[in-house]
Scaffold this motif. Sequence first.
Motif, short mmCIF file in Angstrom:
data_model
loop_
_atom_site.label_atom_id
_atom_site.label_comp_id
_atom_site.label_asym_id
_atom_site.label_seq_id
_atom_site.Cartn_x
_atom_site.Cartn_y
_atom_site.Cartn_z
N VAL A 17 24.81 -34.18 -9.48
CA VAL A 17 24.23 -33.45 -10.48
C VAL A 17 22.86 -32.82 -10.16
O VAL A 17 22.53 -31.77 -10.47
CB VAL A 17 24.01 -34.49 -11.73
CG1 VAL A 17 22.99 -33.90 -12.81
CG2 VAL A 17 25.30 -34.82 -12.36
N LEU A 89 30.90 -26.24 -22.00
CA LEU A 89 29.62 -26.82 -23.07
C LEU A 89 28.45 -26.33 -22.57
O LEU A 89 27.51 -25.81 -23.79
CB LEU A 89 29.53 -28.38 -22.68
CG LEU A 89 30.91 -28.93 -23.16
CD1 LEU A 89 30.66 -30.71 -22.79
CD2 LEU A 89 30.97 -28.94 -24.81
N VAL A 113 15.65 -19.40 -13.16
CA VAL A 113 16.34 -19.27 -11.84
C VAL A 113 17.37 -20.39 -11.44
O VAL A 113 17.09 -21.65 -12.07
CB VAL A 113 15.15 -19.37 -10.74
CG1 VAL A 113 14.08 -18.13 -11.26
CG2 VAL A 113 14.40 -20.49 -10.63
N CYS A 114 18.20 -20.06 -10.71
CA CYS A 114 19.10 -21.00 -10.01
C CYS A 114 19.11 -20.96 -8.38
O CYS A 114 18.96 -19.70 -7.93
CB CYS A 114 20.38 -21.17 -10.56
SG CYS A 114 21.31 -19.69 -10.14
N VAL A 119 26.70 -21.71 -7.98
CA VAL A 119 27.49 -20.80 -8.61
C VAL A 119 27.69 -21.02 -10.10
O VAL A 119 27.98 -20.21 -11.07
CB VAL A 119 29.11 -20.62 -7.89
CG1 VAL A 119 29.85 -19.59 -8.54
CG2 VAL A 119 28.74 -20.54 -6.33
C1 LIG Z 1 25.43 -25.91 -14.24
C2 LIG Z 1 26.25 -26.67 -15.49
C3 LIG Z 1 25.27 -27.02 -16.44
C4 LIG Z 1 27.33 -25.86 -15.81
O1 LIG Z 1 27.75 -26.48 -16.95
P1 LIG Z 1 29.53 -26.32 -17.53
O2 LIG Z 1 29.40 -26.87 -18.97
O3 LIG Z 1 30.21 -26.85 -16.69
O4 LIG Z 1 29.52 -24.76 -17.16
P2 LIG Z 1 30.74 -23.76 -18.09
O5 LIG Z 1 31.85 -24.67 -18.12
O6 LIG Z 1 30.01 -23.37 -19.30
O7 LIG Z 1 30.65 -22.63 -17.05
C5 LIG Z 1 30.89 -22.70 -15.80
C6 LIG Z 1 31.40 -21.60 -14.92
O8 LIG Z 1 31.22 -21.77 -13.55
C7 LIG Z 1 32.44 -21.84 -12.96
N1 LIG Z 1 32.27 -22.44 -11.82
C8 LIG Z 1 32.01 -23.59 -11.68
N2 LIG Z 1 31.73 -24.19 -10.44
C9 LIG Z 1 32.22 -23.11 -9.75
C10 LIG Z 1 32.40 -22.85 -8.33
N3 LIG Z 1 32.08 -23.86 -7.16
N4 LIG Z 1 32.83 -21.60 -7.94
C11 LIG Z 1 32.95 -20.48 -8.87
N5 LIG Z 1 32.79 -20.79 -9.94
C12 LIG Z 1 32.53 -22.13 -10.60
C13 LIG Z 1 33.42 -22.09 -14.00
O9 LIG Z 1 34.84 -21.74 -13.61
C14 LIG Z 1 32.99 -21.54 -15.27
O10 LIG Z 1 33.18 -20.23 -15.29
P3 LIG Z 1 34.33 -19.38 -16.05
O11 LIG Z 1 34.23 -19.99 -17.47
O12 LIG Z 1 34.38 -18.07 -15.83
O13 LIG Z 1 35.94 -20.10 -15.39
C15 LIG Z 1 26.94 -27.94 -14.60
O14 LIG Z 1 27.77 -27.74 -13.40
C16 LIG Z 1 25.62 -28.88 -14.03
O15 LIG Z 1 25.01 -29.84 -14.87
N6 LIG Z 1 25.44 -28.77 -12.76
C17 LIG Z 1 24.26 -29.56 -12.28
C18 LIG Z 1 22.82 -29.26 -12.91
C19 LIG Z 1 22.52 -27.94 -12.32
O16 LIG Z 1 22.67 -27.41 -11.31
N7 LIG Z 1 21.75 -27.38 -13.48
C20 LIG Z 1 21.18 -25.99 -13.36
C21 LIG Z 1 20.06 -25.77 -12.53
S1 LIG Z 1 19.58 -24.15 -12.19
#
Ligand SMILES: CC(C)(COP(=O)(O)OP(=O)(O)OC[C@H]1O[C@@H](n2cnc3c(N)ncnc32)[C@H](O)[C@@H]1OP(=O)(O)O)[C@@H](O)C(=O)NCCC(=O)NCCS
Length: 159
Positions: A17, A89, A113-114, A119
């Motif tokens: 995470v 979500l 920013v990320c 991705v």
């Molecule tokens: C970033 C994060 C909040 C996303 O939350 P989530 O609820 O899973 O996101 P969603 O389901 O709404 O959407 C994710 C999208 O990314 C895409 N995705 C996820 N991983 C991917 C990857 N490795 N390559 C390409 N696309 C990817 C999914 O397919 C989806 O897109 P789609 O609906 O077009 O298919 C979650 O992954 C997270 O908590 N990550 C760790 C903390 C973090 O990085 N926070 C942000 C800091 S800037």
Amino acid sequence: MADAGPIFDAYSADPAVANFLIWRPNRTRRDIESYIRACLDTPKHRARTYVLQGRKDSVIRGGMDLRQADRHRLEFGYVLSRRFWGQGLMTEALTEIVRWGLEQPAIFRIGAVCDVENVASARVMEKSGLLLEGLLRRYLIHPGMGKEPRDCLSYARVR
Ligand SMILES: CC(C)(COP(=O)(O)OP(=O)(O)OC[C@H]1O[C@@H](n2cnc3c(N)ncnc32)[C@H](O)[C@@H]1OP(=O)(O)O)[C@@H](O)C(=O)NCCC(=O)NCCS
């Protein structure tokens, strides 16, 4: 403070995470308690930190913070427990935050920013109606990705 245990168990100690985040995974519950204390001590007009809970089960799924970086603009950050990734979500939560934010009379911009390799986060911001503005080179250190500052993508929505 009662959320410390559930947050620790759900996501704050998970290295996967924290991979693209500016903080390291928590090692003990004290780490998350200190963070919560700092959040509680921050004046509410400057920044607010929320936990995200299931509507029906109230189980903690993640967190989000919203900062008034300047009088007219908001910045946010978010994190979700790994078991809830990929269900749309965070897009649901962010879409609502963006809508609400830009409805506030003083606010003209909301953004974040990320990491250039995050991705999933970039996609969440795109799906929530933010536009990619550019690449900020060597912008933030994400300890999970090494010691050196990383390139980041800037996203925002304005009115
Ligand atoms: C970033 C994060 C909040 C996303 O939350 P989530 O609820 O899973 O996101 P969603 O389901 O709404 O959407 C994710 C999208 O990314 C895409 N995705 C996820 N991983 C991917 C990857 N490795 N390559 C390409 N696309 C990817 C999914 O397919 C989806 O897109 P789609 O609906 O077009 O298919 C979650 O992954 C997270 O908590 N990550 C760790 C903390 C973090 O990085 N926070 C942000 C800091 S800037």
